[in-house]
Design an enzyme around this catalytic site. Structure first.
Site, PDB file in Angstrom:
ATOM      1  NE  ARG A  21      -3.501  -2.437   2.479  1.00  0.00           N
ATOM      2  CZ  ARG A  21      -4.793  -2.503   2.828  1.00  0.00           C
ATOM      3  NH1 ARG A  21      -5.428  -1.430   3.235  1.00  0.00           N
ATOM      4  NH2 ARG A  21      -5.437  -3.654   2.781  1.00  0.00           N
ATOM      5  CB  SER A 136     -20.006 -12.743  13.512  1.00  0.00           C
ATOM      6  OG  SER A 136     -19.286 -11.773  12.807  1.00  0.00           O
ATOM      7  CB  SER A 188     -17.765  -0.081   3.518  1.00  0.00           C
ATOM      8  OG  SER A 188     -16.700  -0.958   3.789  1.00  0.00           O
ATOM      9  CG  HIS A 216     -19.608   2.281   5.487  1.00  0.00           C
ATOM     10  ND1 HIS A 216     -18.675   3.094   4.875  1.00  0.00           N
ATOM     11  CD2 HIS A 216     -18.900   1.387   6.217  1.00  0.00           C
ATOM     12  CE1 HIS A 216     -17.465   2.697   5.205  1.00  0.00           C
ATOM     13  NE2 HIS A 216     -17.572   1.661   6.019  1.00  0.00           N
ATOM     14  CB  THR A 244     -17.828   6.114  12.482  1.00  0.00           C
ATOM     15  OG1 THR A 244     -16.610   6.844  12.643  1.00  0.00           O
ATOM     16  CG2 THR A 244     -18.294   6.320  11.039  1.00  0.00           C
ATOM     17  CE  LYS A 247     -15.253   4.707   7.843  1.00  0.00           C
ATOM     18  NZ  LYS A 247     -15.241   3.293   8.191  1.00  0.00           N
ATOM     19  CB  THR A 277      -6.739  10.529  26.376  1.00  0.00           C
ATOM     20  OG1 THR A 277      -5.712  10.182  27.308  1.00  0.00           O
ATOM     21  CG2 THR A 277      -7.036  12.017  26.476  1.00  0.00           C
ATOM     22  CB  THR A 362      -9.684  -4.328   1.859  1.00  0.00           C
ATOM     23  OG1 THR A 362      -8.527  -3.818   2.538  1.00  0.00           O
ATOM     24  CG2 THR A 362     -10.868  -3.463   2.192  1.00  0.00           C
TER      25      THR A 362
HETATM   26  C1  LIG Z   1     -14.480   2.435   9.046  1.00  0.00           C
HETATM   27  C2  LIG Z   1     -15.273   1.368   9.715  1.00  0.00           C
HETATM   28  C3  LIG Z   1     -15.279   1.230  11.107  1.00  0.00           C
HETATM   29  C4  LIG Z   1     -14.337   1.999  11.982  1.00  0.00           C
HETATM   30  O1  LIG Z   1     -14.740   3.306  12.114  1.00  0.00           O
HETATM   31  P1  LIG Z   1     -13.643   4.450  12.360  1.00  0.00           P
HETATM   32  O2  LIG Z   1     -14.407   5.546  12.980  1.00  0.00           O
HETATM   33  O3  LIG Z   1     -13.041   4.782  11.043  1.00  0.00           O
HETATM   34  O4  LIG Z   1     -12.611   3.861  13.303  1.00  0.00           O
HETATM   35  C5  LIG Z   1     -16.146   0.321  11.690  1.00  0.00           C
HETATM   36  N1  LIG Z   1     -16.979  -0.432  10.931  1.00  0.00           N
HETATM   37  C6  LIG Z   1     -16.973  -0.343   9.590  1.00  0.00           C
HETATM   38  C7  LIG Z   1     -17.910  -1.186   8.808  1.00  0.00           C
HETATM   39  C8  LIG Z   1     -16.119   0.539   8.944  1.00  0.00           C
HETATM   40  O5  LIG Z   1     -16.076   0.584   7.617  1.00  0.00           O
END
Ligand SMILES: *Cc1c(COP(=O)(O)O)cnc(C)c1O
Length: 403
Positions: A21, A136, A188, A216, A244, A247, A277, A362
């Protein structure tokens, strides 16, 4: 042992396989997304970014920039401690309130990243609920896999989005045992979406908890951006929602949402929460600004879907091998790691178009691809440029056309 030789040899293995990469060195430019600058062979060039997970361009939202600057100016830059030891600022309290409101849950708990949120929630619940079995999805994200592994709970993997396989596993587990189904809404890399209602029905039938990664989908689906669970009217049927702010919300940080007791349990027992932290208060403030903004601006979600549909159609019209996707993610199949990287390199060096090659691990070997994420800001002109560049690269490298 020659330790350094070992490291170098392992790197060479990746290079031989064509999946080493290389980072693109870019400078994002607030106000110009998806345009950016890139350092390429000593030159600084203008490029178009086609692979950002800042799906809505919220990283440049003036509300969030202002919130971040104001709070950094007022509070300073760091949180100053873990959440327990002086690191819970009022910005964290407000952010968690906002998240709980978004998902219509009693509570929410924020983390430094979505990866840590998954790892901590799954490992804590999985290790402490006596005798828990976790079922899972086979395409779950690395952070879920690591969380489950770390929990040492008994684990079963069901075929991706396959309800029959899921049910046959549920049926095979002793009815009295506690169970959890762990899955994502939008996957994703392929852009497909879980049959969420049916999974919730199975969870009810077999008395299992549901753990849903909406990373996502938050900000992108549902009238207020609470994800596919909101879009499909299933928010009250998910035990643990994970998301998250890195994104669609364009900042950084992860979270879980659910009952007050569940969140309090992870807060009180989860090492990944307790011993790390907390995020800077300015970051928490920027996250909240974007969550609020996207809650009130459904028109961006409509535009986002329109842009994704337009790009898929254009790929089809151009005879490019666009893969099936039910979401805003638009993958183009290359099917070879070396060619995939070469296509990406040529797009960047010859056409100033940035799309990262996606290779094993990936995605599976043989399904190497370029993954496009059109935002509401990728207009027709940018799409015209992209299609012209792709046609050239496809013919120059002799890549496979659509089947
Ligand atoms: C990116 C991702 C995460 C992790 O989220 P981050 O905030 O980037 O650490 C968790 N689950 C999936 C499906 C993701 O694509």
């Amino acid at each position: 042992m020659d330790y350094n030789k070992f490291f170098a040899d392992k790197i060479n293995e990746l290079k031989t396989e064509g999946r080493y990469r290389v980072f693109a060195d870019i400078e994002r430019q607030a106000g110009k997304f998806p345009r950016a600058k890139a350092h390429i062979n000593g030159e600084l060039r203008d490029i178009t970014v086609w692979c950002s997970n800042d799906y809505m361009g919220m990283g440049q939202n003036p509300d969030a920039i202002k919130a971040m600057v104001d709070i950094a100016t007022g509070y300073g830059v760091g949180a100053g401690g873990t959440r327990n030891i002086s690191g819970t600022t009022h910005q964290h309290v407000l952010l968690e309130r906002e998240l709980a409101e978004l998902h219509h849950t009693e509570a929410a708990l924020s983390f430094g990243s979505g990866w840590i949120a998954n790892l901590t929630a799954l490992s804590t619940i999985g290790s402490l609920v006596p005798n828990l079995v976790i079922i899972s999805d086979s395409k779950n994200h690395n952070s879920m896999i690591e969380g489950i592994r770390h929990s040492r709970a008994e684990k079963h993997i069901f075929k991706h989005n396959d309800l029959e396989d899921l049910e046959s596993i549920l049926k095979s587990i002793e009815p009295a045992r506690p169970k959890m189904i762990a899955f994502e809404s939008v996957y994703s890399m392929d852009g497909d979406i879980a049959p969420m209602k049916e999974i919730c029905d199975l969870a009810d039938k077999y008395n299992a908890m549901t753990f849903l990664d909406e990373v996502h989908a938050v900000g992108l689906y549902g009238e207020h951006g609470a994800g596919v669970a909101e879009r499909d009217g299933l928010m009250d049927r998910i035990t643990i929602i994970q998301g998250t702010m890195a994104k669609a919300y364009g900042v950084v940080g992860g979270y879980i949402a659910g009952t007050a007791d569940m969140c309090d349990f992870v807060r009180s027992y989860g090492s990944g929460f307790i011993f790390s932290t907390s995020t800077p208060p300015a970051v928490a403030a920027a996250c909240r600004a974007n969550i609020k903004y996207l809650k009130e601006h459904n028109e961006h979600r409509i535009k986002h879907q329109e842009r994704a549909a337009a790009l898929k159609q254009r790929f089809k019209d151009a005879g490019l091998p666009v893969m099936d996707s039910q979401s805003h993610i638009v993958p183009l199949l290359v099917g070879d790691p070396v060619l995939c990287k070469q296509a990406s390199d040529e797009l960047m060096t010859r056409h100033n178009i940035y799309v990262q090659p996606i290779n094993y691990p990936t995605v599976e070997r043989g399904t190497e691809r370029l993954r496009f994420t059109p935002s509401p800001l990728h207009d027709d002109k940018l799409m015209d440029e992209l299609i012209a560049a792709l046609k050239e690269v496809w013919s120059r490298l002799g890549l496979k056309a659509a089947a």
